[in-house]
Design a protein around this motif. Structure first.
Motif, PDB file in Angstrom:
ATOM      1  N   THR A   1      -6.271   8.310  16.718  1.00 34.06           N
ATOM      2  CA  THR A   1      -6.294   6.963  16.133  1.00 34.06           C
ATOM      3  C   THR A   1      -4.931   6.288  16.251  1.00 34.06           C
ATOM      4  O   THR A   1      -4.689   5.288  15.586  1.00 34.06           O
TER       5      THR A   1
ATOM      6  N   LEU B   1       0.857  -1.160   0.000  1.00 29.26           N
ATOM      7  CA  LEU B   1       0.000   0.000   0.000  1.00 29.26           C
ATOM      8  C   LEU B   1       0.903   1.222   0.000  1.00 29.26           C
ATOM      9  O   LEU B   1       1.529   1.530   1.001  1.00 29.26           O
TER      10      LEU B   1
ATOM     11  N   GLU C   1       2.203  -5.859   3.147  1.00 32.54           N
ATOM     12  CA  GLU C   1       1.458  -6.909   3.830  1.00 32.54           C
ATOM     13  C   GLU C   1       2.208  -8.236   3.720  1.00 32.54           C
ATOM     14  O   GLU C   1       2.476  -8.717   2.621  1.00 32.54           O
TER      15      GLU C   1
ATOM     16  N   LEU D   1      -1.993  -4.291   9.857  1.00 30.05           N
ATOM     17  CA  LEU D   1      -2.236  -3.202   8.921  1.00 30.05           C
ATOM     18  C   LEU D   1      -3.671  -2.687   9.045  1.00 30.05           C
ATOM     19  O   LEU D   1      -3.915  -1.476   8.949  1.00 30.05           O
ATOM     20  N   ALA D   2      -4.602  -3.601   9.264  1.00 30.55           N
ATOM     21  CA  ALA D   2      -5.996  -3.182   9.418  1.00 30.55           C
ATOM     22  C   ALA D   2      -6.160  -2.303  10.657  1.00 30.55           C
ATOM     23  O   ALA D   2      -6.950  -1.341  10.648  1.00 30.55           O
ATOM     24  N   ARG D   3      -5.409  -2.587  11.702  1.00 35.19           N
ATOM     25  CA  ARG D   3      -5.510  -1.798  12.928  1.00 35.19           C
ATOM     26  C   ARG D   3      -5.017  -0.362  12.734  1.00 35.19           C
ATOM     27  O   ARG D   3      -5.482   0.554  13.408  1.00 35.19           O
TER      28      ARG D   3
ATOM     29  N   ARG E   1      -5.141   1.259   9.834  1.00 36.86           N
ATOM     30  CA  ARG E   1      -5.688   1.747   8.571  1.00 36.86           C
ATOM     31  C   ARG E   1      -5.878   3.261   8.553  1.00 36.86           C
ATOM     32  O   ARG E   1      -5.554   3.907   7.547  1.00 36.86           O
TER      33      ARG E   1
ATOM     34  N   ARG F   1      -4.953   2.280  17.408  1.00 37.42           N
ATOM     35  CA  ARG F   1      -6.213   1.726  16.907  1.00 37.42           C
ATOM     36  C   ARG F   1      -7.262   2.835  16.873  1.00 37.42           C
ATOM     37  O   ARG F   1      -7.090   3.903  17.466  1.00 37.42           O
TER      38      ARG F   1
ATOM     39  N   ILE G   1      -2.563   4.697   7.727  1.00 41.92           N
ATOM     40  CA  ILE G   1      -2.203   4.424   6.333  1.00 41.92           C
ATOM     41  C   ILE G   1      -2.923   5.397   5.401  1.00 41.92           C
ATOM     42  O   ILE G   1      -2.318   5.964   4.477  1.00 41.92           O
ATOM     43  N   ASP G   2      -4.191   5.615   5.664  1.00 42.28           N
ATOM     44  CA  ASP G   2      -4.960   6.544   4.827  1.00 42.28           C
ATOM     45  C   ASP G   2      -4.415   7.966   4.948  1.00 42.28           C
ATOM     46  O   ASP G   2      -4.337   8.703   3.953  1.00 42.28           O
TER      47      ASP G   2
END
Length: 455
Positions: free
Chosen positions: A274, A3, A75, A54-56, A58, A277, A61-62
């Motif tokens: 954030t 990503l 990933e 990575l989902a945690r 996110r 998390r 990342i955005d």
């Protein structure tokens, strides 16, 4: 899968740091901060971890994607079910029992193949080759990756320099410490080689030198890999623990860089909310409530991502808070994880009784922002190093309630050396996780907590 924040061209003269954090919230969060700090200085950064982690992060990342920071989030497939771990068990706080902790740690080396596959992938050609690998010290297998790439490797330590030096001294004086403990049969003994009287119990020795041969084998691999590292990064600062940094540098015989507190990374409030998390509470409502409280009146209670108290201990803590006269925020991770039977129902009733004076966060809270609010004047903490650094940075005094690993030694640094906190009085560690029949259900009673809050 990668990503990317931005296509940064093919400037082969730029530095490119490859970061491999340990899959644990206390290690992951400061490494994310480090990635952003390096990228903000113009370096390329590849941040490699697993899908769950990575989902945690996110939201981060955005945010990186919109900021054009040159960070690539990669990933790495982690075969949890192939090694006997539950599906999705990709972080230390998700390990359901102590029996699975060593299998989890041994499985970390399985990340090597997917990492090397990425490093040989076609999309990497758009970036310069990695010029430095930074990995958590427990990722011993990254030493071989660095050798293959012919680049320097730095190890990242999440705990305090104080704890790192104490660990070295415990290993150095192992025989005499074990003999002294055997002779006393109970009670702590002094750890030699330090300028302050630091006490160690049997649990401090076993946390550093476990008798399990399989664990010893793993830690020997970590030790060998650490010796081959080109330098050490510590999330702390010299002014906080100067003597310990000086001595640790002499003992290690290699560069030791204090790079903390990484939690002071400059960013907007909504981004800090954030950090780690997504918050489990509406932050607007939380801070509206805080704004109504008197300066320094609120006690924040939070035990990090891995501590799991029993239902009986949670009830004792709740009754202690209820009997106090102070407003409070209590972060109860056990509710969100649903690993403690009966806690959700009890917390619901508890919230009704303390409505207006107490705020309960069921899961993850924006700790760094809460500590920075003028209404928060005290912090009941498990003594995780990230939490201690955040409290120190915010100027909030601490009440210490350690649970395991480095937390008991961190408590002594806070209470006995720095004198910026007071001990609740826990002397023995709890077992990893909850539900063990041998675990003492209550370590701190409501009476002790009530007297503590009232001073």
């Amino acid at each position: 899968m990668s990503l990317e924040a931005d296509d940064c061209g093919s400037n082969t003269k730029s530095l490119h740091f490859l970061l491999v954090p340990l899959m644990a919230q206390g290690h992951m969060i400061p490494m994310v901060d480090l990635a952003r700090l390096l990228a903000a200085r113009g370096a390329f950064v590849t941040f490699a971890t697993t899908p769950v982690n990575l989902a945690r992060i996110r939201p981060i990342i955005d945010r990186v994607a919109t900021s054009a920071l040159p960070i690539r989030f990669v990933e790495l497939y982690f075969p949890t079910m192939d090694v006997g771990l539950p599906d999705g068990c990709e972080s230390a706080d998700l390990i359901p029992s102590v029996d699975l902790f060593l299998p989890f740690m041994n499985a970390l080396s399985l990340l090597r193949k997917p990492l090397e596959a990425h490093l040989h992938g076609p999309d990497l050609a758009r970036w310069p080759k990695p010029t430095c690998l930074i990995s958590d010290n427990l990722h011993y297998w990254t030493a071989d990756v660095a050798r293959t790439l012919d680049i320097p490797r730095l190890i990242f330590h999440g705990p305090s320099c104080f704890f790192l030096l104490c660990g070295l001294l415990i290993r150095q004086h192992r025989d005499e410490l074990e003999a002294a403990l055997e002779a006393t049969s109970s009670g702590p003994i002094m750890l030699p080689g330090l300028p302050h009287p630091i006490r160690v119990n049997k649990h401090e020795l076993t946390s550093v030198m476990r008798s399990d041969p399989n664990w010893s084998k793993y830690m020997e691999s970590v030790r060998v890999a650490e010796e081959s590292a080109d330098g050490v990064l510590v999330n702390s600062f010299v002014e906080l623990e100067p003597w310990y940094f000086e001595r640790y540098h002499k003992v290690k015989g290699k560069p030791v860089w204090p790079i903390g507190p990484l939690s002071l990374y400059k960013e907007e409030l909504d981004a800090k909310a954030t950090r780690g998390r997504v918050s489990s509470i509406d932050n607007k409502l939380l801070f509206q409530w805080l704004d109504k409280q008197k300066v320094g009146s609120v006690v924040l209670v939070s035990f990090g991502s891995m501590v799991r108290n029993t239902i009986t201990q949670l009830m004792e803590l709740g009754y202690g808070l209820e009997a106090s006269s102070r407003p409070f925020i209590w972060v109860v991770t056990e509710v969100a994880e649903r690993q403690v039977s009966g806690v959700e129902e009890w917390i619901t009733e508890f919230e009704k009784r303390v409505e207006g004076r107490g705020m309960v966060i069921k899961g993850w809270g924006p700790q760094i922002l809460m500590l920075g609010h003028v209404a928060v004047g005290g912090f009941l903490t498990h003594c995780g190093w990230n939490s201690i650094l955040e409290a120190i940075s915010a100027g909030v005094v601490m009440a210490t309630w350690p649970h395991f690993y480095d937390q008991f030694l961190n408590e002594q640094l806070v209470v006995d050396v720095l004198k910026i906190g007071v001990a609740v009085g826990v002397e023995k560690p709890k077992l990893f996780g909850v539900g063990d029949d041998n675990e003492v259900a209550v370590k701190v009673t409501r009476g002790r907590l009530r007297r503590f809050w009232r001073g």
